[in-house]
Scaffold this motif. Structure first.
Motif, PDB file in Angstrom:
ATOM      1  N   ARG A   1     -14.652  10.144   5.392  1.00 39.79           N
ATOM      2  CA  ARG A   1     -13.604   9.734   6.341  1.00 39.79           C
ATOM      3  C   ARG A   1     -14.228   9.096   7.584  1.00 39.79           C
ATOM      4  NH1 ARG A   1     -10.983  11.247  10.916  1.00 39.79           N
ATOM      5  NH2 ARG A   1     -12.554  12.863  11.314  1.00 39.79           N
ATOM      6  N   GLN A   2     -15.238   9.728   8.123  1.00 39.52           N
ATOM      7  CA  GLN A   2     -15.874   9.212   9.332  1.00 39.52           C
ATOM      8  C   GLN A   2     -16.580   7.881   9.074  1.00 39.52           C
ATOM      9  OE1 GLN A   2     -18.352  12.170  11.252  1.00 39.52           O
ATOM     10  NE2 GLN A   2     -16.852  13.789  10.919  1.00 39.52           N
ATOM     11  N   GLU A   3     -17.287   7.783   7.959  1.00 38.31           N
ATOM     12  CA  GLU A   3     -18.012   6.551   7.657  1.00 38.31           C
ATOM     13  C   GLU A   3     -17.068   5.403   7.334  1.00 38.31           C
ATOM     14  OE1 GLU A   3     -21.160   5.948   8.067  1.00 38.31           O
ATOM     15  OE2 GLU A   3     -21.500   8.013   8.746  1.00 38.31           O
ATOM     16  N   LEU A   4     -15.994   5.692   6.612  1.00 34.09           N
ATOM     17  CA  LEU A   4     -15.043   4.640   6.281  1.00 34.09           C
ATOM     18  C   LEU A   4     -14.312   4.145   7.517  1.00 34.09           C
ATOM     19  CD1 LEU A   4     -13.690   6.219   2.999  1.00 34.09           C
ATOM     20  CD2 LEU A   4     -14.960   4.078   3.169  1.00 34.09           C
ATOM     21  N   HIS A   5     -14.062   5.036   8.455  1.00 33.59           N
ATOM     22  CA  HIS A   5     -13.429   4.606   9.702  1.00 33.59           C
ATOM     23  C   HIS A   5     -14.300   3.592  10.442  1.00 33.59           C
ATOM     24  CE1 HIS A   5     -10.912   4.645  13.210  1.00 33.59           C
ATOM     25  NE2 HIS A   5     -11.902   5.074  13.970  1.00 33.59           N
ATOM     26  N   LYS A   6     -15.612   3.760  10.371  1.00 27.44           N
ATOM     27  CA  LYS A   6     -16.525   2.795  10.997  1.00 27.44           C
ATOM     28  C   LYS A   6     -16.441   1.441  10.295  1.00 27.44           C
ATOM     29  CE  LYS A   6     -19.855   6.465  12.123  1.00 27.44           C
ATOM     30  NZ  LYS A   6     -21.212   6.998  11.801  1.00 27.44           N
ATOM     31  N   ARG A   7     -16.313   1.467   8.973  1.00 27.82           N
ATOM     32  CA  ARG A   7     -16.299   0.227   8.196  1.00 27.82           C
ATOM     33  C   ARG A   7     -14.944  -0.474   8.228  1.00 27.82           C
ATOM     34  NH1 ARG A   7     -20.525  -0.381   4.596  1.00 27.82           N
ATOM     35  NH2 ARG A   7     -22.064   1.303   4.697  1.00 27.82           N
ATOM     36  N   TYR A   8     -13.882   0.314   8.348  1.00 28.64           N
ATOM     37  CA  TYR A   8     -12.526  -0.236   8.338  1.00 28.64           C
ATOM     38  C   TYR A   8     -11.793   0.253   9.588  1.00 28.64           C
ATOM     39  CZ  TYR A   8     -13.803  -0.782   3.393  1.00 28.64           C
ATOM     40  OH  TYR A   8     -14.436  -1.106   2.220  1.00 28.64           O
ATOM     41  N   PRO A   9     -12.186  -0.221  10.770  1.00 29.82           N
ATOM     42  CA  PRO A   9     -11.654   0.326  12.023  1.00 29.82           C
ATOM     43  C   PRO A   9     -10.169   0.074  12.238  1.00 29.82           C
ATOM     44  CG  PRO A   9     -13.003  -1.613  12.436  1.00 29.82           C
ATOM     45  CD  PRO A   9     -13.207  -1.263  11.006  1.00 29.82           C
ATOM     46  N   ALA A  10      -9.604  -0.896  11.538  1.00 29.27           N
ATOM     47  CA  ALA A  10      -8.174  -1.186  11.711  1.00 29.27           C
ATOM     48  C   ALA A  10      -7.292  -0.199  10.956  1.00 29.27           C
ATOM     49  CB  ALA A  10      -7.866  -2.615  11.251  1.00 29.27           C
ATOM     50  N   ILE A  11      -7.881   0.610  10.093  1.00 31.14           N
ATOM     51  CA  ILE A  11      -7.115   1.547   9.267  1.00 31.14           C
ATOM     52  C   ILE A  11      -7.180   2.940   9.879  1.00 31.14           C
ATOM     53  CG2 ILE A  11      -6.948   2.594   6.975  1.00 31.14           C
ATOM     54  CD1 ILE A  11      -8.101  -0.015   5.868  1.00 31.14           C
ATOM     55  N   ASP A  12      -6.057   3.621   9.906  1.00 33.14           N
ATOM     56  CA  ASP A  12      -5.955   4.939  10.523  1.00 33.14           C
ATOM     57  C   ASP A  12      -6.433   6.020   9.561  1.00 33.14           C
ATOM     58  OD1 ASP A  12      -5.360   7.214  11.903  1.00 33.14           O
ATOM     59  OD2 ASP A  12      -3.197   6.923  11.931  1.00 33.14           O
ATOM     60  N   PHE A  13      -7.647   6.529   9.790  1.00 29.98           N
ATOM     61  CA  PHE A  13      -8.180   7.609   8.980  1.00 29.98           C
ATOM     62  C   PHE A  13      -7.916   8.980   9.598  1.00 29.98           C
ATOM     63  CE2 PHE A  13     -10.437   4.112   7.038  1.00 29.98           C
ATOM     64  CZ  PHE A  13     -10.549   4.498   5.713  1.00 29.98           C
ATOM     65  N   GLY A  14      -7.030   9.019  10.567  1.00 22.58           N
ATOM     66  CA  GLY A  14      -6.652  10.290  11.169  1.00 22.58           C
ATOM     67  C   GLY A  14      -5.389  10.874  10.597  1.00 22.58           C
ATOM     68  N   HIS A  15      -4.715  10.118   9.708  1.00 20.34           N
ATOM     69  CA  HIS A  15      -3.476  10.575   9.075  1.00 20.34           C
ATOM     70  C   HIS A  15      -3.576  10.279   7.581  1.00 20.34           C
ATOM     71  CE1 HIS A  15      -2.445   9.960  13.318  1.00 20.34           C
ATOM     72  NE2 HIS A  15      -1.581  10.936  13.140  1.00 20.34           N
ATOM     73  N   LEU A  16      -4.283  11.131   6.862  1.00 18.23           N
ATOM     74  CA  LEU A  16      -4.680  10.860   5.490  1.00 18.23           C
ATOM     75  C   LEU A  16      -3.625  11.227   4.462  1.00 18.23           C
ATOM     76  CD1 LEU A  16      -8.281  12.377   5.578  1.00 18.23           C
ATOM     77  CD2 LEU A  16      -7.728   9.937   5.536  1.00 18.23           C
ATOM     78  N   LEU A  17      -3.694  10.522   3.329  1.00 18.59           N
ATOM     79  CA  LEU A  17      -3.135  11.001   2.083  1.00 18.59           C
ATOM     80  C   LEU A  17      -4.331  11.464   1.254  1.00 18.59           C
ATOM     81  CD1 LEU A  17      -0.525   9.413  -0.277  1.00 18.59           C
ATOM     82  CD2 LEU A  17      -2.678  10.249  -1.169  1.00 18.59           C
ATOM     83  N   LEU A  18      -4.302  12.724   0.832  1.00 19.42           N
ATOM     84  CA  LEU A  18      -5.339  13.253  -0.053  1.00 19.42           C
ATOM     85  C   LEU A  18      -4.757  13.414  -1.451  1.00 19.42           C
ATOM     86  CD1 LEU A  18      -7.034  16.084   2.046  1.00 19.42           C
ATOM     87  CD2 LEU A  18      -7.745  13.701   1.804  1.00 19.42           C
ATOM     88  N   ALA A  19      -5.553  13.059  -2.459  1.00 23.71           N
ATOM     89  CA  ALA A  19      -5.132  13.250  -3.838  1.00 23.71           C
ATOM     90  C   ALA A  19      -6.333  13.727  -4.639  1.00 23.71           C
ATOM     91  CB  ALA A  19      -4.578  11.955  -4.428  1.00 23.71           C
ATOM     92  N   GLY A  20      -6.046  14.523  -5.672  1.00 24.51           N
ATOM     93  CA  GLY A  20      -7.143  15.008  -6.497  1.00 24.51           C
ATOM     94  C   GLY A  20      -6.648  15.636  -7.773  1.00 24.51           C
ATOM     95  N   HIS A  21      -7.510  15.593  -8.785  1.00 23.84           N
ATOM     96  CA  HIS A  21      -7.204  16.167 -10.093  1.00 23.84           C
ATOM     97  C   HIS A  21      -8.002  17.437 -10.299  1.00 23.84           C
ATOM     98  CE1 HIS A  21      -7.805  15.885 -14.740  1.00 23.84           C
ATOM     99  NE2 HIS A  21      -6.769  16.661 -14.460  1.00 23.84           N
ATOM    100  N   SER A  22      -7.331  18.508 -10.704  1.00 20.06           N
ATOM    101  CA  SER A  22      -8.000  19.746 -11.097  1.00 20.06           C
ATOM    102  C   SER A  22      -8.883  20.258  -9.961  1.00 20.06           C
ATOM    103  CB  SER A  22      -8.799  19.495 -12.384  1.00 20.06           C
ATOM    104  OG  SER A  22      -9.259  20.698 -12.937  1.00 20.06           O
TER     105      SER A  22
END
Length: 244
Positions: free
Chosen positions: A124-145
């Motif tokens: 989350r922290q690293e992607l926020h640096k790479r994509y600063p225009a996207i809000d990584f403080g309000h996530l959708l989390l998804a996962g299998h099993s």
């Protein structure tokens, strides 16, 4: 991938160039968490049209045990269509010890789940640096099993950062009993969750949790290897959840 980086490597390095397929842009990032001396590969899915990328929301996906970060493209495509940049994390590395199957499951597997939570937070922290225009403080989390268990644990520990959780048949970590984050869980026809994991009918109503049983989908079919009908059924439930 879990060895120490060379002096020329940074804490998070992209080793692959973006690949555009139809309307989808995929990029594999070979991230490296220097604090834990651990590789955290991530497959990023986003629209191929750059004009829309600044408006995207952030989603982080966690695969099931023994799976791969590239194995859930059917769901990633659907999330991208709903306005998300999707980051699918490779949680398991070839050097990791096997998942324990003896003992008290919630005790012996907790270190794996904790590691997964750390992977999500690092990504989350690293992607926020790479994509600063996207809000990584309000996530959708998804996962299998097992990845769904990791997502539930992250949501429990960081509820202020998570708006929605989509669980594909997690079985071990209890759902948050709260109105935030909003939770959707797709349940297989052949696996049963541990006691206390799923909310009761009263809790589902109280907290707005959505449980969708899949009568014709077993646990191990909830990925790209499922039939087109199975994947369509899962995506239909996800779309309804996202459009509410």
């Amino acid at each position: 991938m879990s060895g120490n980086p060379t002096a020329q490597q940074t804490a998070a390095t992209a080793l692959a160039t973006p690949v555009a397929t139809d309307s989808l842009l995929t990029t594999r990032l070979e991230l490296y968490d220097a604090a834990r001396q651990r590789a955290v590969p991530v497959m990023v899915y986003q629209p191929a049209q750059p004009a829309t990328q600044g408006k995207l929301k952030a989603a982080i996906f966690s695969h099931g045990y023994g799976g791969n970060c590239t194995g859930y493209s059917f769901l990633a495509r659907n999330l991208v269509a709903h306005g998300y940049l999707v980051a699918s994390i490779q949680h398991e590395l070839p050097t990791d010890a096997p998942m324990p199957n003896t003992g008290v499951i919630r005790v012996v597997r907790r270190p794996m789940w904790d590691r997964g939570v750390q992977n999500i937070e690092f990504a989350r922290q690293e992607l926020h640096k790479r994509y600063p225009a996207i809000d990584f403080g309000h996530l959708l989390l998804a996962g299998h099993s097992n990845g769904g268990d990791v997502s539930m644990l992250y949501a429990e520990q960081h509820p202020e950062r998570v708006e929605r959780v989509i669980s594909l048949d997690n079985r071990r970590v209890p759902f948050p009993r709260a109105r935030r984050p909003r939770v959707l869980s797709l349940r297989s026809s052949d696996q049963v969750a541990d006691p206390g994991v799923l909310p009761t009918s009263a809790e589902q109503q109280r907290y707005g949790i959505t449980i969708v049983p899949l009568a014709h989908t077993i646990h191990n079919d909830m990925w790209d290897g499922g039939t087109e009908a199975q994947k369509q059924e899962m995506n239909t439930a996800v779309s309804r959840f996202l459009e509410q």
